[in-house]
Design a protein around this motif. Structure first.
Motif, PDB file in Angstrom:
ATOM      1  N   ILE A   1       0.810  -1.229   0.000  1.00  0.00           N
ATOM      2  CA  ILE A   1       0.000   0.000   0.000  1.00  0.00           C
ATOM      3  C   ILE A   1       0.839   1.272   0.000  1.00  0.00           C
ATOM      4  O   ILE A   1       0.321   2.345  -0.269  1.00  0.00           O
ATOM      5  N   THR A   2       2.122   1.165   0.311  1.00  0.00           N
ATOM      6  CA  THR A   2       2.946   2.384   0.304  1.00  0.00           C
ATOM      7  C   THR A   2       3.956   2.396  -0.843  1.00  0.00           C
ATOM      8  O   THR A   2       4.795   3.286  -0.920  1.00  0.00           O
ATOM      9  N   ASN A   3       3.844   1.438  -1.733  1.00  0.00           N
ATOM     10  CA  ASN A   3       4.712   1.435  -2.913  1.00  0.00           C
ATOM     11  C   ASN A   3       4.016   2.232  -4.027  1.00  0.00           C
ATOM     12  O   ASN A   3       3.452   1.682  -4.970  1.00  0.00           O
ATOM     13  N   PHE A   4       4.069   3.566  -3.896  1.00  0.00           N
ATOM     14  CA  PHE A   4       3.282   4.434  -4.786  1.00  0.00           C
ATOM     15  C   PHE A   4       3.720   4.304  -6.245  1.00  0.00           C
ATOM     16  O   PHE A   4       2.902   4.390  -7.152  1.00  0.00           O
ATOM     17  N   GLU A   5       5.011   4.109  -6.433  1.00  0.00           N
ATOM     18  CA  GLU A   5       5.531   4.014  -7.794  1.00  0.00           C
ATOM     19  C   GLU A   5       4.872   2.845  -8.539  1.00  0.00           C
ATOM     20  O   GLU A   5       4.365   3.002  -9.650  1.00  0.00           O
ATOM     21  N   GLU A   6       4.853   1.688  -7.880  1.00  0.00           N
ATOM     22  CA  GLU A   6       4.250   0.500  -8.501  1.00  0.00           C
ATOM     23  C   GLU A   6       2.737   0.661  -8.646  1.00  0.00           C
ATOM     24  O   GLU A   6       2.149   0.226  -9.634  1.00  0.00           O
ATOM     25  N   LEU A   7       2.107   1.258  -7.642  1.00  0.00           N
ATOM     26  CA  LEU A   7       0.653   1.455  -7.711  1.00  0.00           C
ATOM     27  C   LEU A   7       0.300   2.379  -8.866  1.00  0.00           C
ATOM     28  O   LEU A   7      -0.672   2.150  -9.593  1.00  0.00           O
ATOM     29  N   ALA A   8       1.104   3.420  -9.050  1.00  0.00           N
ATOM     30  CA  ALA A   8       0.857   4.378 -10.140  1.00  0.00           C
ATOM     31  C   ALA A   8       1.019   3.685 -11.490  1.00  0.00           C
ATOM     32  O   ALA A   8       0.201   3.856 -12.401  1.00  0.00           O
ATOM     33  N   LYS A   9       2.047   2.876 -11.595  1.00  0.00           N
ATOM     34  CA  LYS A   9       2.288   2.165 -12.854  1.00  0.00           C
ATOM     35  C   LYS A   9       1.115   1.222 -13.136  1.00  0.00           C
ATOM     36  O   LYS A   9       0.603   1.152 -14.250  1.00  0.00           O
ATOM     37  N   PHE A  10       0.662   0.545 -12.087  1.00  0.00           N
ATOM     38  CA  PHE A  10      -0.467  -0.374 -12.248  1.00  0.00           C
ATOM     39  C   PHE A  10      -1.715   0.394 -12.696  1.00  0.00           C
ATOM     40  O   PHE A  10      -2.433  -0.029 -13.603  1.00  0.00           O
ATOM     41  N   ALA A  11      -1.973   1.527 -12.042  1.00  0.00           N
ATOM     42  CA  ALA A  11      -3.169   2.326 -12.371  1.00  0.00           C
ATOM     43  C   ALA A  11      -3.137   2.750 -13.830  1.00  0.00           C
ATOM     44  O   ALA A  11      -4.165   2.756 -14.514  1.00  0.00           O
ATOM     45  N   ASP A  12      -1.955   3.086 -14.297  1.00  0.00           N
ATOM     46  CA  ASP A  12      -1.812   3.501 -15.689  1.00  0.00           C
ATOM     47  C   ASP A  12      -2.038   2.307 -16.628  1.00  0.00           C
ATOM     48  O   ASP A  12      -2.835   2.380 -17.571  1.00  0.00           O
ATOM     49  N   ASP A  13      -1.370   1.213 -16.330  1.00  0.00           N
ATOM     50  CA  ASP A  13      -1.465   0.022 -17.193  1.00  0.00           C
ATOM     51  C   ASP A  13      -2.889  -0.521 -17.282  1.00  0.00           C
ATOM     52  O   ASP A  13      -3.286  -1.073 -18.301  1.00  0.00           O
ATOM     53  N   PHE A  14      -3.651  -0.419 -16.190  1.00  0.00           N
ATOM     54  CA  PHE A  14      -4.975  -1.039 -16.157  1.00  0.00           C
ATOM     55  C   PHE A  14      -6.118  -0.016 -16.252  1.00  0.00           C
ATOM     56  O   PHE A  14      -7.236  -0.303 -15.859  1.00  0.00           O
ATOM     57  N   SER A  15      -5.832   1.148 -16.765  1.00  0.00           N
ATOM     58  CA  SER A  15      -6.851   2.189 -16.998  1.00  0.00           C
ATOM     59  C   SER A  15      -7.744   2.419 -15.788  1.00  0.00           C
ATOM     60  O   SER A  15      -8.973   2.449 -15.904  1.00  0.00           O
ATOM     61  N   ILE A  16      -7.119   2.548 -14.632  1.00  0.00           N
ATOM     62  CA  ILE A  16      -7.888   2.810 -13.411  1.00  0.00           C
ATOM     63  C   ILE A  16      -8.427   4.246 -13.454  1.00  0.00           C
ATOM     64  O   ILE A  16      -7.694   5.175 -13.797  1.00  0.00           O
ATOM     65  N   MET A  17      -9.702   4.416 -13.106  1.00  0.00           N
ATOM     66  CA  MET A  17     -10.305   5.751 -13.096  1.00  0.00           C
ATOM     67  C   MET A  17     -10.561   6.250 -11.676  1.00  0.00           C
ATOM     68  O   MET A  17     -10.802   7.430 -11.459  1.00  0.00           O
ATOM     69  N   MET A  18     -10.559   5.306 -10.728  1.00  0.00           N
ATOM     70  CA  MET A  18     -10.851   5.704  -9.347  1.00  0.00           C
ATOM     71  C   MET A  18     -10.005   4.855  -8.401  1.00  0.00           C
ATOM     72  O   MET A  18      -9.880   3.645  -8.604  1.00  0.00           O
ATOM     73  N   VAL A  19      -9.411   5.525  -7.397  1.00  0.00           N
ATOM     74  CA  VAL A  19      -8.647   4.798  -6.382  1.00  0.00           C
ATOM     75  C   VAL A  19      -9.318   5.058  -5.038  1.00  0.00           C
ATOM     76  O   VAL A  19      -9.495   6.216  -4.635  1.00  0.00           O
ATOM     77  N   VAL A  20      -9.737   3.994  -4.376  1.00  0.00           N
ATOM     78  CA  VAL A  20     -10.386   4.133  -3.073  1.00  0.00           C
ATOM     79  C   VAL A  20      -9.386   3.663  -2.019  1.00  0.00           C
ATOM     80  O   VAL A  20      -9.016   2.487  -1.993  1.00  0.00           O
ATOM     81  N   VAL A  21      -8.942   4.595  -1.188  1.00  0.00           N
ATOM     82  CA  VAL A  21      -7.888   4.254  -0.238  1.00  0.00           C
ATOM     83  C   VAL A  21      -8.525   3.881   1.103  1.00  0.00           C
ATOM     84  O   VAL A  21      -9.109   4.724   1.780  1.00  0.00           O
ATOM     85  N   GLY A  22      -8.421   2.614   1.456  1.00  0.00           N
ATOM     86  CA  GLY A  22      -9.022   2.142   2.703  1.00  0.00           C
ATOM     87  C   GLY A  22      -8.124   2.402   3.890  1.00  0.00           C
ATOM     88  O   GLY A  22      -8.595   2.634   5.007  1.00  0.00           O
ATOM     89  N   GLN A  23      -6.827   2.382   3.648  1.00  0.00           N
ATOM     90  CA  GLN A  23      -5.846   2.303   4.729  1.00  0.00           C
ATOM     91  C   GLN A  23      -5.161   3.649   4.980  1.00  0.00           C
ATOM     92  O   GLN A  23      -4.745   4.321   4.031  1.00  0.00           O
ATOM     93  N   GLU A  24      -5.041   4.030   6.247  1.00  0.00           N
ATOM     94  CA  GLU A  24      -4.550   5.373   6.570  1.00  0.00           C
ATOM     95  C   GLU A  24      -3.086   5.630   6.204  1.00  0.00           C
ATOM     96  O   GLU A  24      -2.723   6.731   5.806  1.00  0.00           O
ATOM     97  N   ALA A  25      -2.230   4.597   6.334  1.00  0.00           N
ATOM     98  CA  ALA A  25      -0.793   4.846   6.125  1.00  0.00           C
ATOM     99  C   ALA A  25      -0.536   5.355   4.704  1.00  0.00           C
ATOM    100  O   ALA A  25       0.303   6.233   4.493  1.00  0.00           O
ATOM    101  N   ALA A  26      -1.279   4.821   3.736  1.00  0.00           N
ATOM    102  CA  ALA A  26      -1.090   5.266   2.352  1.00  0.00           C
ATOM    103  C   ALA A  26      -1.440   6.752   2.221  1.00  0.00           C
ATOM    104  O   ALA A  26      -0.764   7.500   1.513  1.00  0.00           O
ATOM    105  N   LEU A  27      -2.487   7.186   2.915  1.00  0.00           N
ATOM    106  CA  LEU A  27      -2.911   8.586   2.830  1.00  0.00           C
ATOM    107  C   LEU A  27      -1.935   9.506   3.550  1.00  0.00           C
ATOM    108  O   LEU A  27      -1.546  10.550   3.033  1.00  0.00           O
ATOM    109  N   VAL A  28      -1.538   9.102   4.752  1.00  0.00           N
ATOM    110  CA  VAL A  28      -0.624   9.934   5.541  1.00  0.00           C
ATOM    111  C   VAL A  28       0.722  10.060   4.821  1.00  0.00           C
ATOM    112  O   VAL A  28       1.371  11.098   4.857  1.00  0.00           O
ATOM    113  N   ASN A  29       1.110   8.998   4.096  1.00  0.00           N
ATOM    114  CA  ASN A  29       2.362   9.055   3.331  1.00  0.00           C
ATOM    115  C   ASN A  29       2.201   9.755   1.981  1.00  0.00           C
ATOM    116  O   ASN A  29       3.166   9.874   1.236  1.00  0.00           O
TER     117      ASN A  29
END
Ligand SMILES: Nc1ncnc2c1ncn2[C@@H]1O[C@H](COP(=O)(O)OP(=O)(O)O)[C@@H](O)[C@H]1O
Ligand SMILES: [Mg+2]
Length: 425
Positions: free
Chosen positions: A48-76
Motif C-alpha cells: 500500500i505504500t509502494n506508490f511508484e508501482e501502484l501508479a504504474k499499475f493504475a496507468d497500465d490497467f486504466s484505473i479511473m478511481m482509487v479508493v484508499v481504505g488504509q490510513e498509512a497510504a494517505l498519511v504518506n
C-alpha cells in the motif's frame, strides 16, 4: 470503469463487495487484498505504500478511481503522488492529500485544529522531549485518569490512560525519551479524560459539501463486557440508538460544519471520508479523534445498510454535487462480529485452515486476515480473520443472525465476542 482499492482488511472486502454491485464498475482490483477480495475482485500484489508501482499499475490497467481504505497510504501522500503525475491526474482518489491526512496522522495537529475552530474536544497540551519536565509538571496538577496520546500513527496502540501520576510519568518518559512508539511518540498529547459512551460518525466530503453516512459503535476490547486488552475492533453495531436527531443535529452544527470550514480556512482541499470518533458526555458530543478513512469493522456494519450505489456517491463527490445526493439507508440494524485467531491481540496463531466457508450462511461475510493457498484452501493469516454481519429489526435479531453464521465458521482456536451491542440495548 476500473477501480483500485488500497488495503487488505474486512473494510476493503466490504468496499469491493459494495462497489461490485454498481453497474458502472467494470473491473475491481485490490492491492494487496486477501482471500475474500480474491473471490470477487482481482488482487494485486503491491504494498500500500509502494506508490511508484501502484501508479504504474493504475496507468497500465486504466484505473479511473482509487479508493484508499488504509490510513498509512494517505498519511504518506498517495493522493499527492497521483496528483503529481500528469498521466494520472484524471483519476479520482477517494482519500485526502497529505495535508488533510494530518487530521489522523498527527494528534497534535488535530487537537490544534479543533481548538482553533472551536470544535468541542478534551482540553490538552502537547509535549516533546525538550519540554519533558514541563510535561511532568502538567501531569502533577492534572486530574486522573489522564489520557496520553502518541502524536503519530501507532496502529491503534498509541493511547494510554494511566490512573495515577506515577504511571503517567513513567509512560510519558517511555514515549518521549524511550521512543516507545519511535518517531510517532516524539510528541505526546496529554488530555483530559472524558466520561461517556463512544460513537463513530462518518461523512464523505469534497471539502465543502458532505453526505452523512450511517453511524456505528465499535467494540475495541478483546473480552466480553468490554474487558481485557485493546484490539483493532471486535465488532460493531449500526445504527446507534442514542445518536438520535437531537444529538446528530449537534454533531452537524458543532462538529461537522466547523471541521469543513476549518479545512477551507487552512486551504486544505479534501476529498474522501472523515471518520469522527465522538464521545457522548451527558448528551453533548466531543471529538476524541479524526480518521481520514472508514473504520474497520464499522465499514462492515455500515456498507450493508447503504442502499444507494456507492459508485454514484463517489461520482457525486467528483461532480461537487454531494448536497443533492439522497443517501438511501436500510432502517434495519446491522451487527458485525469479528472472528479472531487464538492468542489475539497478543501473539496469535496463523496458518490454520478455515472450515465452513462453503456451506449456506445467513449473514454477510467479509474476510480480513485470510490467505488462499495454491490448492485453494483458505488459511488464517492475521489476528482479525473475518467479519460476519447480520441484519435484523433489532440488535438481538441482527446479532442472532451474525452469531448463527459465526458458529458455522471455525478453525483451531477461533474466538469471538458474543456480546457485541450489549451496552446499547
Ligand atoms: N479524552 C479521552 N477521554 C476518554 N477516553 C479517551 C479519550 N481519548 C481517547 N480515549 C479512548 O482511547 C481510545 C483511543 O483513542 P483515539 O484518540 O481514538 O486513538 P487511536 O484510535 O488512534 O488509538 C478511544 O477510542 C477512547 O476509548
Ligand atoms: Mg480511535
Amino acid at each position: 470503469m476500473n477501480i483500485l482499492i488500497i488495503g487488505s482488511g474486512g473494510r476493503e472486502h466490504a468496499l469491493a463487495w459494495k462497489l461490485k454491485q454498481s453497474e458502472y464498475c467494470e473491473r475491481i482490483f485490490v492491492a494487496p487484498g486477501n482471500a475474500g477480495t480474491a473471490q470477487i475482485a482481482t488482487n494485486v500484489d503491491i504494498s500500500i505504500t509502494n506508490f511508484e508501482e501502484l501508479a504504474k499499475f493504475a496507468d497500465d490497467f486504466s484505473i479511473m478511481m482509487v479508493v484508499v481504505g488504509q490510513e498509512a497510504a494517505l498519511v504518506n501522500g498517495i493522493h499527492d503522488y497521483f496528483q503529481g503525475l500528469d498521466y494520472l491526474k484524471h483519476i479520482l482518489v477517494i482519500g485526502p492529500c497529505k495535508a488533510g491526512a494530518q487530521l489522523e496522522g498527527s494528534k497534535d495537529f488535530s487537537k490544534r485544529f479543533m481548538q482553533q475552530y472551536n470544535i468541542p474536544t478534551a482540553r490538552y497540551q502537547t509535549f516533546t522531549a525538550d519540554s519533558f519536565e514541563q510535561g511532568l509538571t502538567y501531569l502533577q496538577s492534572h486530574s486522573y485518569p489522564v489520557v496520553l496520546k502518541a502524536d503519530g500513527l501507532a496502529a491503534g496502540k498509541g493511547v494510554v490512560i494511566p490512573n495515577s501520576y506515577e504511571e503517567a510519568a513513567a509512560e510519558l518518559q517511555a514515549m518521549l525519551q524511550g521512543q516507545k512508539f519511535g518517531a510517532a511518540s516524539s510528541k505526546v498529547v496529554i488530555e483530559e479524560f472524558l466520561q461517556g459512551i463512544e460513537v463513530s460518525v462518518f461523512i464523505l466530503t469534497d471539502g465543502k459539501e458532505y453526505v452523512l453516512l450511517p453511524e456505528a459503535k465499535d467494540y475495541k476490547r478483546i473480552g466480553e463486557g468490554d474487558t481485557g486488552l485493546n484490539t483493532g475492533g471486535m465488532g460493531a453495531i449500526s445504527p446507534v440508538p442514542f445518536a438520535d436527531e437531537v444529538f446528530m443535529e449537534k454533531v452537524r452544527t458543532r462538529i461537522i460544519q466547523p471541521t469543513l470550514q476549518g479545512l477551507q480556512s487552512e486551504n486544505i482541499p479534501y476529498s474522501g471520508f472523515i471518520f469522527i470518533g465522538l464521545i457522548n458526555v451527558n448528551g453533548e458530543p466531543y471529538v476524541i479523534e479524526y480518521n481520514v478513512r472508514l473504520g474497520d469493522p464499522e465499514t462492515e456494519a455500515i456498507l450493508p445498510r447503504i442502499q444507494s450505489d456507492l459508485f454514484e456517491l463517489f461520482k457525486a463527490l467528483h461532480d461537487h454535487d454531494l448536497q443533492n445526493f439522497r443517501l438511501e439507508v436500510d432502517p434495519r440494524t446491522a451487527a458485525t462480529i469479528m472472528l479472531v485467531a487464538e492468542g489475539y491481540p497478543g501473539n496469535y496463531r496463523k496458518g490454520d485452515e478455515i472450515s465452513g466457508l462453503d456451506q449456506p450462511i445467513e449473514a454477510l461475510l467479509f474476510q480480513a486476515g485470510t490467505t488462499l493457498t495454491e490448492d485453494k484452501k483458505i488459511l488464517t493469516n492475521g489476528g482479525r480473520v473475518l467479519a460476519v454481519t447480520g441484519l435484523g429489526n433489532t440488535i438481538p435479531e441482527a446479532l442472532q443472525q451474525a452469531r448463527q453464521t459465526a458458529e458455522k465458521i471455525t478453525w483451531f482456536g477461533r474466538n469471538y465476542r458474543r456480546d457485541i451491542g450489549f451496552d446499547l440495548q
